[in-house]
Design a protein around this motif. Sequence first.
Motif, PDB file in Angstrom:
ATOM      1  N   TRP A  85      -5.856   1.882   6.974  1.00 23.58           N
ATOM      2  CA  TRP A  85      -5.637   0.443   6.809  1.00 23.58           C
ATOM      3  C   TRP A  85      -4.148   0.125   6.665  1.00 23.58           C
ATOM      4  N   LEU A 136      -5.587  -6.263   4.940  1.00 25.55           N
ATOM      5  CA  LEU A 136      -5.382  -4.835   5.204  1.00 25.55           C
ATOM      6  C   LEU A 136      -4.207  -4.277   4.410  1.00 25.55           C
ATOM      7  N   GLY A 148      -9.338   5.447   4.433  1.00 28.33           N
ATOM      8  CA  GLY A 148      -8.906   4.072   4.614  1.00 28.33           C
ATOM      9  C   GLY A 148      -7.518   3.803   4.084  1.00 28.33           C
ATOM     10  N   ALA A 180      -5.700  -3.419   1.091  1.00 32.27           N
ATOM     11  CA  ALA A 180      -7.101  -3.065   1.329  1.00 32.27           C
ATOM     12  C   ALA A 180      -7.729  -2.283   0.178  1.00 32.27           C
TER      13      ALA A 180
END
Length: 465
Positions: free
Chosen positions: A141, A185, A137, A188
């Motif tokens: 992200w 985001l 992520g 994030a």
Amino acid sequence: MSSDSDGSPINLGDLDGQLFRIPEADLTNLVAELEKRSLDRKKAPAVAQVMAKLRPRLAILKPERQATLVRFFAEPFADLLYTSGEPRKAVGRIPRSAIVPCYKLFLEHAEAHRVQRYQDDLEEIEKDNDAALIELGTGFWRYAAGRLRQVLTDAERDKNKKRAIIEQLGGEPVFEALIEMVGVLEVAVPVMELRKALPSSGLSQVTNAHLEHICTALNTVHRQRPANTQFIVFVILARLQNPSMIVEIMQRAEDAGTVADVSGITEIANQAIVSQTEEKIRGLEEKIHSSTSGQDLALQTEKFVKDILGAARAVSGSGSRMQNRQVQRTKTEMADLVRREMLEAVDGQVASSLSSLGDLDSGRDPVAAQKTVEDRIVSLMITDRFAEELGIERDVNKRLAELEHDIGAQSEALLSKIRSRNASALDPDDAQRQLYTQVRMTELLLGPEKANQLRLEGIRLLNGA
């Protein structure tokens, strides 16, 4: 169409009634198929409606969901999501219906091979491997935020581009949701770390350990992107049982030495609380129009009232005059809505049902009529618990008094008919049925002692004593 564990078919058109009969394996397959279909913009609204009906079961079972990149995309702002019949936008909340159009916008501006690589990597990670998911992520992200931030920047520089994007997304509220998605985001990782550290919902007490995680998140985001600190506040608000707690939390964070702008954060929190409180009125209107039970509706309304009172407490000390006026106006709107839609709108139906219980020739189903009156009594008793807070106690008390008078008069009339021992006036079986109907309603309205007195007197007369 699916099947129950005994092989009998389940009509998915009746999800409310069949929801907890769907086998877990079938439910998992159904959710996976729905998630695929949700990527089709034409099918997305219908899919969202079905998913909204499935959520009570999903919240309990938490079946394994398909590892799709769109779900991973939405994970950092999952706490801010809510289901709405319209693509509205409260501050600090994101309608679920906005996810797919915003994700598609990202795909249009992303490199296809890179997106595919993220999807492939996601599918290789075990669902409970949090460290690997955060590692993936961290790159994904940031990449998604960067692509979409560029879209927003270009839109602000060119009004025509902005207008085209808003039209493509499906309206201004979705564009506003996109702005908040990108904001989350961009930070994030600290958001995900905070989400993991706090209880998933209903946070009623903030411990020192919770506060330490909150301060860490605030400080991290403040150093990275000061303007994005508000998104930490939105996540905290989403986890709180009572929004008024946010003021105390920010004061404790300031005492703990956070480098974030506490006064600015509190102001943002108040804006979100006011906006989300106003949204609750529209949510209550939707529930009223779709509800089939006055009792359930009263219980939901009671929760809404508690939320509004919590909002009032939150902004009373630190909010602006305008914010305080907005909350008070929302409280007045809720009072008007409850009075108009939950009390006055049902008066005629209840009066008709009550009247038919004492009239064997009314042609109405006595069981249905009794359920209507019972539902009214229970809903009024629940409404009475919060009536004073909304200033509608006189309206509620008036209706309770009318029901007490009418049910009492019906009970006396029934006892008089039984005393007359006139079989042509009242059949003994009908007399017994009506007696227990009156006993039940008296119990709900006046308590078991009064109901038992009526029952004993009725039985005595029926037995010819």
